[in-house]
Scaffold this motif. Structure first.
Motif, mmCIF file in Angstrom:
data_model
loop_
_atom_site.group_PDB
_atom_site.id
_atom_site.type_symbol
_atom_site.label_atom_id
_atom_site.label_comp_id
_atom_site.label_asym_id
_atom_site.label_seq_id
_atom_site.Cartn_x
_atom_site.Cartn_y
_atom_site.Cartn_z
ATOM 1 N N UNK A 294 0.779 -1.278 0.133
ATOM 2 C CA UNK A 294 -0.027 -0.109 -0.014
ATOM 3 C C UNK A 294 0.896 1.467 0.061
ATOM 4 N N UNK A 295 1.199 1.849 -1.187
ATOM 5 C CA UNK A 295 1.959 2.894 -1.295
ATOM 6 C C UNK A 295 1.370 4.201 -0.637
ATOM 7 N N UNK A 296 -0.033 4.161 -0.316
ATOM 8 C CA UNK A 296 -0.472 5.238 0.119
ATOM 9 C C UNK A 296 -0.251 5.577 1.684
ATOM 10 N N UNK A 297 0.491 4.448 2.345
ATOM 11 C CA UNK A 297 0.809 4.641 3.662
ATOM 12 C C UNK A 297 2.223 5.221 3.799
ATOM 13 N N UNK A 298 2.403 6.040 4.746
ATOM 14 C CA UNK A 298 3.363 6.740 4.806
ATOM 15 C C UNK A 298 3.822 7.576 3.491
ATOM 16 N N UNK A 299 2.735 8.233 3.017
ATOM 17 C CA UNK A 299 2.927 8.971 1.519
ATOM 18 C C UNK A 299 2.974 10.474 1.874
ATOM 19 N N UNK A 300 4.082 11.282 1.412
ATOM 20 C CA UNK A 300 4.273 12.497 1.395
ATOM 21 C C UNK A 300 4.007 12.963 -0.044
ATOM 22 N N UNK A 301 3.138 13.965 -0.377
ATOM 23 C CA UNK A 301 3.016 14.553 -1.799
ATOM 24 C C UNK A 301 2.886 16.083 -1.783
ATOM 25 N N UNK A 302 3.824 16.702 -2.683
ATOM 26 C CA UNK A 302 3.621 18.054 -2.897
ATOM 27 C C UNK A 302 4.030 18.583 -4.258
ATOM 28 N N UNK A 303 3.680 19.750 -4.546
ATOM 29 C CA UNK A 303 3.806 20.364 -5.778
ATOM 30 C C UNK A 303 4.935 21.391 -5.386
ATOM 31 N N UNK A 304 6.039 21.367 -5.933
ATOM 32 C CA UNK A 304 6.934 22.601 -5.576
ATOM 33 C C UNK A 304 7.094 23.702 -6.646
ATOM 34 N N UNK A 305 6.723 24.705 -6.246
ATOM 35 C CA UNK A 305 6.541 26.128 -6.827
ATOM 36 C C UNK A 305 7.809 26.801 -6.679
ATOM 37 N N UNK A 306 8.537 27.130 -7.568
ATOM 38 C CA UNK A 306 9.605 27.921 -7.505
ATOM 39 C C UNK A 306 9.255 29.357 -7.649
#
Length: 239
Positions: free
Chosen positions: A3-15
């Motif tokens: 289950x790759x949704x466990x301990x998942x960190x998601x971000x869109x990095x805007x410079x």
């Protein structure tokens, strides 16, 4: 199944451009068309807690798999998949994985820079001994589902407008690899999904920008390098 949704960190990095660069380019917001080079490096991958208890004479070491999947709109016919294995990994141990995840340099045959780069990195604890990771990757790329995703990649990247669409592609690829590995922990130590985009002129921060993340089990740090010879000359001349 992992289950790759466990301990998942998601971000869109805007410079965001600096004040110096904003004045150097006379108030205009440059686009990624002006960039002469981009590199995204995995600058650090370390295990904080390998979730293996020390007991009696057993030192509590673990086998760790490290998977990286990279997509960009420059490579719309290829999914970059990489898998490495590490034996006898202890708590508070840094893995030898300093590497380039994405690289682009302006040239006559590649004049257009990317407008989107998407990366997923996952650290997985294994319940069995180290396996042939090259064979696992080869089997994944030979999988019919993987081939279907690759064939659709160009249109999917062009029409994708949200994290959900892009991450869906990547998590399907991760699932293929997970099914081939088998017997790894159901919960990865850390999975990181990161997007770098040029929306609103977001590739304007020249030089190196560090982008770290840590949870209770692991740390995964990215560094992105933006090069633009002309803009850098202008910025330097204003100092």
């Amino acid at each position: 199944m992992i289950d790759f949704q466990q301990n998942l960190y998601v971000e869109e990095y805007n410079f965001k451009e600096t004040e110096e660069l904003r004045s150097a380019v006379r108030g205009d917001i440059p686009t990624s068309e002006q960039i002469s080079g981009i590199e995204v490096r995995l600058s650090k991958a370390s295990i904080i807690d390998n979730k293996t208890r020390k007991f009696g004479p057993f030192p509590g070491l673990a086998t760790i798999y490290f998977m990286n999947i990279v997509l960009s709109d420059l490579s719309t016919s290829e999914i970059d998949l990489n898998l490495n294995g590490f034996e006898k990994v202890d708590d508070k141990q840094t893995l030898a994985v300093d590497r380039t995840l994405f690289y682009w340099k302006k040239a006559d045959d590649t004049p257009k820079p990317p407008s989107q780069i998407h990366i997923m990195s996952s650290l997985l604890k294994s319940k069995k001994g180290l396996r042939d990771t090259a064979a696992v990757v080869a089997s994944a790329k030979d999988d019919n589902n993987f081939k279907d995703l690759t064939s659709q990649l160009g249109s999917l990247l062009k029409t994708a407008s949200s994290f959900t669409t892009i991450s869906g592609i990547i998590f399907q690829v991760a699932g293929i690899v997970g099914n081939l590995l088998k017997d790894v922990e159901d919960k990865p130590l850390l999975t990181r999904f990161q997007s770098f985009t040029d929306l609103g002129g977001n590739f304007n921060q020249l030089g190196r920008t560090d982008n770290p993340f840590t949870n209770r089990y692991a740390e995964l740090d990215y560094s992105i390098y933006i090069r633009d010879v002309e803009r850098q000359k202008e910025a330097d001349s204003k100092q």
